[in-house]
Design a protein around this motif. Sequence first.
Motif, mmCIF file in Angstrom:
data_model
loop_
_atom_site.group_PDB
_atom_site.id
_atom_site.type_symbol
_atom_site.label_atom_id
_atom_site.label_comp_id
_atom_site.label_asym_id
_atom_site.label_seq_id
_atom_site.Cartn_x
_atom_site.Cartn_y
_atom_site.Cartn_z
ATOM 1 N N UNK A 164 17.968 14.447 -23.214
ATOM 2 C CA UNK A 164 19.488 14.723 -23.096
ATOM 3 C C UNK A 164 18.455 15.877 -24.641
ATOM 4 N N UNK A 165 18.186 15.799 -25.369
ATOM 5 C CA UNK A 165 17.953 16.227 -26.654
ATOM 6 C C UNK A 165 17.164 16.852 -26.557
ATOM 7 N N UNK A 166 15.961 16.975 -26.016
ATOM 8 C CA UNK A 166 15.761 18.731 -25.229
ATOM 9 C C UNK A 166 14.120 18.475 -25.591
ATOM 10 N N UNK A 167 13.977 17.348 -26.124
ATOM 11 C CA UNK A 167 11.686 16.327 -26.135
ATOM 12 C C UNK A 167 12.036 16.764 -24.759
ATOM 13 N N UNK A 168 9.888 16.941 -24.951
ATOM 14 C CA UNK A 168 9.501 16.488 -23.546
ATOM 15 C C UNK A 168 8.653 15.647 -22.717
ATOM 16 N N UNK A 169 10.304 15.338 -22.621
ATOM 17 C CA UNK A 169 10.322 13.831 -22.079
ATOM 18 C C UNK A 169 10.751 14.274 -20.128
ATOM 19 N N UNK A 170 10.129 13.671 -18.863
ATOM 20 C CA UNK A 170 10.134 13.543 -17.516
ATOM 21 C C UNK A 170 11.241 13.019 -16.739
ATOM 22 N N UNK B 263 19.110 20.484 -20.107
ATOM 23 C CA UNK B 263 18.737 19.438 -20.204
ATOM 24 C C UNK B 263 20.088 18.810 -19.690
ATOM 25 N N UNK B 264 21.427 19.346 -19.985
ATOM 26 C CA UNK B 264 22.292 19.215 -19.635
ATOM 27 C C UNK B 264 22.657 18.569 -18.612
ATOM 28 N N UNK B 265 23.456 16.919 -18.678
ATOM 29 C CA UNK B 265 23.869 16.627 -17.287
ATOM 30 C C UNK B 265 24.679 15.404 -16.923
ATOM 31 N N UNK B 266 25.198 15.464 -16.491
ATOM 32 C CA UNK B 266 27.059 14.465 -16.506
ATOM 33 C C UNK B 266 27.368 13.373 -15.127
#
Length: 369
Positions: A205-211, A10-13
């Motif tokens: 970004x917190x790892x929840x099940x979001x597309x 989930x990491x991105x910048x």
Amino acid sequence: MVGIVKKSTYWEQGSEFHWLSYKKVPLKRHPWSDDFVYGGSGRDLLRLLLKHGMTSCGWRRLWIPVYFCGDVTRAILETGIDVAVYPHGPLDKRNPLDQIDFSPRDVLLTVNYFGISKRVKYRREQRQKITVIEDHTHDPWSTWSYKSDADWCFASLRKVLPLPDGGVLWSPVNHPLPTALPATERRKKASLEKVAGMSVKSLYLQGYAMEKDTFRTLFISGERNIAAGPISGITDWSKDLLSTYPFDRWREKRRNNYNGLLQELNDLPWLSVVGGVKKEDSCPFSAVLVFDNPACRDYVNEKLISARIYPAILWPLEKPVTGSIPKRYIDLSRRILSIHCDMRYDRRDMIYVGKQIRKYGNEFLDVRL
């Protein structure tokens, strides 16, 4: 994103802001002091000001730098004012006004490029003829901004803050301000789309099940609606948020992140970083990289995106909105890449990003050889 695991799925910048947690530390004094106008965006406020000046002061022609954002130029043209272009860009050292023959009722727009420019110098006879507008979007709290003697200043605050909409207009020399407008219904909808996108991205970004496509769609729609329609004021919720942000702390973090990335990239023969600012009176908007050729820029940009690092290009100039653009500015726009270094990240994030840039740039050289 302090302490983030670099290998996390989930990491991105980069790209659009997400909602951040922060300690409320309001700024004691802004450059715009007590007399200012908030608007829905920087483009809204510039259009509002130009229409005010054309009606109240008889402004006829606006001079804009050749190296400038095309979307803002389109917004300027909507006002009906005549537009002229003068040769100036972020790497220019000479005074861009030396060869301009201003006429009465001319207006000059200058830009603090990437938050690290020096103010333009005027000859006395030039300054007596013209009205000066300064764009402080890339660092609204610079020493230049606080000490400005321009007729007008504006900044798109949503570009430097996790804000769904919002900009500010003020006059350092206390000219009467145009009347602030309410937020339009279309702009409220656009702002709420941005609010939803920021919220979904934060959960992602917190790892929840979001597309990821969910918040990207919201951001794209929100930006499209912010750029369209009549001039709008700021939404009530964005105005409320502005009273809580720790501006100084976030600005210092941006500067530190910039310097961290600069140290990681300072010895590359095929790349330079614009600026190198360490002084407290300036704060870079982003780390602006200049590659030695467009192909290397494009290769590194593509590879960074595949690694979930999303740079920006400030600004594409291949299709000019008005007038012709000298080749040297088009060439620069093809070699430039802007790396986000704002308060969302820490020094470890920037070192990681720097190592990826180094790796992909060297990889390009190996392939070319």
